[in-house]
Design an enzyme around this catalytic site. Structure first.
Site, PDB file in Angstrom:
ATOM      1  CB  SER A  60      -0.944   0.008   1.204  1.00  0.00           C
ATOM      2  OG  SER A  60      -0.225  -0.144   2.416  1.00  0.00           O
ATOM      3  CB  THR A  88       2.643   0.009   5.373  1.00  0.00           C
ATOM      4  OG1 THR A  88       3.826  -0.321   6.125  1.00  0.00           O
ATOM      5  CG2 THR A  88       1.413  -0.266   6.198  1.00  0.00           C
ATOM      6  CG  ASP A  89       6.342   2.534   0.393  1.00  0.00           C
ATOM      7  OD1 ASP A  89       7.428   2.027   0.733  1.00  0.00           O
ATOM      8  OD2 ASP A  89       6.227   3.266  -0.608  1.00  0.00           O
ATOM      9  CD1 TRP A  90      11.310   0.157   5.050  1.00  0.00           C
ATOM     10  CD2 TRP A  90       9.657  -0.791   3.906  1.00  0.00           C
ATOM     11  NE1 TRP A  90      11.509  -1.208   5.053  1.00  0.00           N
ATOM     12  CE2 TRP A  90      10.511  -1.815   4.354  1.00  0.00           C
ATOM     13  CE3 TRP A  90       8.522  -1.156   3.167  1.00  0.00           C
ATOM     14  CZ2 TRP A  90      10.285  -3.159   4.098  1.00  0.00           C
ATOM     15  CZ3 TRP A  90       8.293  -2.501   2.902  1.00  0.00           C
ATOM     16  CH2 TRP A  90       9.164  -3.477   3.364  1.00  0.00           C
ATOM     17  CB  THR A  91       5.502   5.315   6.173  1.00  0.00           C
ATOM     18  OG1 THR A  91       5.261   6.666   6.556  1.00  0.00           O
ATOM     19  CG2 THR A  91       4.401   4.446   6.761  1.00  0.00           C
TER      20      THR A  91
END
Length: 774
Positions: free
Chosen positions: A236, A269-272
């Site tokens: 995502s 998730t994308d890396w955040t």
């Protein structure tokens, strides 16, 4: 007493062993039942930023140094951590390890835009099968790829990672990519889901888009990939979609992805940094990466408070366990750390030549004889770009530049000119490091720019050389979008170089070839009349110089076709009205998301062009382009004959055409099948790509019949007023084409009965976006 205690301990251990099953593919439900809340909350949160930091600094220990992340192990239940690593143009891990004399380089494959330009799903499968082998042999379980966002606008800094402006081409190339990697028993993470179409403020940009373009364009490629290739994971994106973070959007991640499309894998998730973890779980976002310890406790607290139910968490945990039991690490695979890099380099070289696009070839300038001497101009002839920066950059053992590639192929170069550019590039690189210019590029190096060269110097190169090659280079990547000046447009120095070289060599009746070593579209219309030939080489991976020489020499006949439109000027794209082409910020600069005034195209971006993206706009409205979608030249000539379209009882079609090589040398040919559809109450593009196919190598005079199938659902358009896909009854025209503007033959067919597919009304904006009038 001792005997009693021993017996009691043994009995306790026996009971514990029964109560603590060890994970296997057949007992996931049983393991889930005995997991504690702490363990469940731990499993859905990644191991933290440490492994990513290791990838940049080499400073942290990880299962595979340089990998982007891992899941957390639950050892009492036999649940290992698994390894996740970038990226789209090849595996990204640390090439060297402290205290270890060995090396761990990976193959630098061609970028996504080049792979799409092959229009060859079989070739893409073969390429990524070798890529997946490296993933497996280096101990990685999931490759964070492919990148498959649409080329909405030419200036997206990560377009090089992505495939095309068209969802059918993107989706089918992505499916082949995924199937190739996953044939090794390792997974992928198709990304970035969805509408991550700019890098500027990517962490907080709110995409405002109506549901029809969202479904027909931006989601369609993912839909094709999910249904055709079943990726193990989907990533995502960072951004918001119509006011909600995609990572927290249940309508997107559950209702659409799982209920409508039938997706069975996990979403990560994308890396955040930490967001609303409970909302992510409720949305169906199973794994939080890279993960922070506070997220685990936050989930536990939210469940105890009743913010979410433990059953919601259980769904995510179960899906992660289903992923883990498929991985090589869980199944005890003895990875070698020694993939066959030499063989894979040859695969990369072959693929690179198949995706290069010949844009111009006046008077048979190419192929180029290997007699005489070549004047090689441009800093990029030495400072060759194999691939973009950021997570799409690969730690490869070498890059073959243009000088090396041409010499390897048997061309004689003007040594003094080569030495001049070598010295210039070396000096500029040292200056960059000393001054700090170029620092801040995420995982990669800044491009060495060309400088202005006196005309007298160029004139002095004419007499001793027989032909000139000018190499123009670009690089971009994660964290920053491209600009119009000195990027999309040529710099003053580049324009002057091409102009002066062409003028000087043409005065002596000698030819000039321009090679474009770029990751995305650049402006060509104002200068493409000057050189005799133009080869779009893209960023072709570590064997790039050799692959360019294969094309220039005729060892390989070019068969690549453009996967995106080259416009006359940047502002010709309707999306350019709503793109941050002049923004000062990169992805990590976000001063406005604080409840105060929002800045257009930074804090939010209106996709007010609607469905009019790329060739759909240019073809429908008759807008002049430099090079159309699907365009590409060959050293031979082909004809299309005997177009046939047959309908089936399910409302789909089977289309076929005979392709004949009518030229003098062997070559491959792509057939692009566009459909013109009746309106059915909707405004529709004049043509839409619905299928494509590519021949094998055809000898002169040889023919082959290509057959393409399109089902009824794939013919449908989305009617947002009715929340349904509809294939309208009426007369359709199948167009067998060289490109979006060059139809060779066509055949009409009738759909006698409309068909509809109802969907959920869950993705549009709160108020319909007013789209621009074209």
């Amino acid at each position: 007493m001792k005997k009693y205690l021993f017996t009691l301990c043994a009995a306790f251990c026996s009971i514990s062993a029964v109560a603590q099953p060890q994970l296997n593919k057949d007992n996931i439900g049983q393991v889930l039942k005995v997991m504690t809340l702490q363990e469940k909350a731990t499993l859905v949160v990644g191991s933290g930023w440490g492994s990513m930091v290791a990838g940049i600094t080499g400073g942290s220990k990880t299962l595979v140094p340089g990998a982007a992340g891992t899941t957390q192990a639950i050892s009492r239940l036999g649940i290992p951590g698994i390894v996740l690593s970038d990226g789209p143009a090849g595996l990204r891990i640390d090439p060297k390890r402290k205290g270890d004399p060995g090396t761990y380089y990976c193959t630098g494959y061609p970028i996504g835009s080049l792979l799409a330009s092959t229009w060859d799903t079989g070739l893409v499968y073969d390429v990524t099968k070798t890529m997946g082998n490296e993933v497996k042999e280096y101990g990685v379980d999931v490759l964070l790829a492919p990148g498959m966002n649409l080329h909405r606008n030419p200036l997206n800094g990560r377009n090089f990672e992505y495939f095309s402006e068209d969802p059918v081409l993107s989706g089918n190339i992505a499916a082949a990519y995924i199937n190739g990697v996953q044939s090794n028993g390792v997974g992928v993470s198709a990304k970035h889901f969805v509408c991550n179409n700019q890098e500027t403020n990517r962490l907080a940009n709110n995409v405002i888009i109506n549901e029809r373009p969202l479904r027909e364009l931006y989601l369609k490629a993912f839909e094709i990939a999910v249904k055709e290739a079943h990726p193990w994971t989907i990533m995502s994106s960072y951004n918001l979609l119509n006011g909600s973070f995609t990572q927290e959007d249940r309508g997107l991640l559950t209702t659409l992805l799982r209920d409508e499309w039938g997706y069975g894998g996990i979403v990560m998730t994308d890396w955040t940094n930490k967001r609303n973890t409970a909302a992510q779980i409720l949305a169906g976002n199973d794994l939080m990466e890279p993960g922070q310890p506070s997220q685990t406790q936050e989930l536990i607290d939210d469940i105890k408070k009743g913010t979410i139910k433990e059953a919601d968490l259980d769904k995510c945990v179960e899906r992660i366990l289903e992923l883990i039991v498929k991985t090589p690490r869980f199944n005890g695979y003895g990875y070698s750390d020694k993939p066959d890099l030499k063989a894979h380099a040859q695969v990369a070289r072959s693929a690179a030549s198949q995706g290069m696009v010949l844009l111009k070839n006046d008077n048979g300038t190419l192929p180029l004889e290997r007699t005489g001497k070549v004047a090689l101009f441009g800093a990029t002839s030495i400072d060759f770009v194999a691939g973009g920066t950021g997570s799409g950059n690969v730690n490869k053992a070498y890059v073959v530049n243009m000088e090396e590639g041409l010499e390897n192929c048997g061309y004689t170069l003007d040594k003094d000119l080569v030495d001049y550019y070598k010295a210039y590039v070396s000096f500029e690189r040292q200056e960059m490091k000393a001054s700090g210019n170029g620092v801040g590029i995420l995982l990669g190096d800044a491009k060495i720019p060309d400088k202005k060269i006196p005309r007298s110097f160029i004139d002095s190169q004419v007499e001793g050389n027989d032909v000139a090659i000018v190499v123009i280079g670009r690089n971009s990547g994660e964290g920053k979008d491209r600009k119009v000046d000195d990027d999309f447009n040529l710099s003053d120095a580049e324009r002057q170089l091409i102009t002066d070289v062409c003028d000087a060599f043409h005065q002596a009746s000698k030819k000039v070839i321009v090679v474009l070593n770029v990751g995305g579209v650049i402006e060509t219309y104002s200068w493409n009349n000057l050189p005799d030939a133009i080869l779009l080489a893209w960023q072709p991976g570590q064997e790039g110089g050799n692959a360019v020489a294969d094309i220039l020499s005729g060892k390989v006949n070019p068969s690549g076709r453009l996967a995106m439109t080259f416009p006359v000027s940047y502002m010709d794209h309707p999306s350019s009205l709503n793109f941050p082409y002049n923004a000062k910020s990169g992805s990590f600069f976000n001063p406005f998301m604080n409840g105060k005034t929002k800045v257009a195209n930074v804090d939010y971006t209106d996709y007010s062009e609607g469905i009019w993206v790329g060739y759909r706009y240019f073809s429908t409205f008759g807008k002049k382009v430099a090079y159309p979608f699907g365009y590409g030249l060959s050293y031979t000539v082909f004809s299309f004959t005997k177009p046939v379209v047959k309908t089936n009882k399910e409302g789909g079609i089977t289309a076929s055409v005979v392709v004949t090589n009518t030229g003098k040398v062997s070559g491959k040919k792509v057939v692009e099948l566009y459909i013109s559809a009746p309106g059915g109450g909707l405004v529709k593009p004049s043509i839409e790509l619905k299928a494509f196919a590519k021949t094998g190598n055809l000898a002169p005079g040889e023919s082959r019949t290509l057959t393409m199938k399109v089902d009824s659902y794939s013919l449908a358009s989305f009617n947002a007023d009715k929340d349904e896909w509809e294939t309208a009854a009426g007369t359709y025209t199948a167009k067998f084409a060289n490109d979006a503007t060059d139809v060779q033959c066509e055949s009409s067919f009738k759909i006698t009965e409309s068909r509809v597919w109802h969907v959920h009304n869950i993705l549009g904006p709160e108020k319909p976006l007013k789209e621009i009038s074209l």
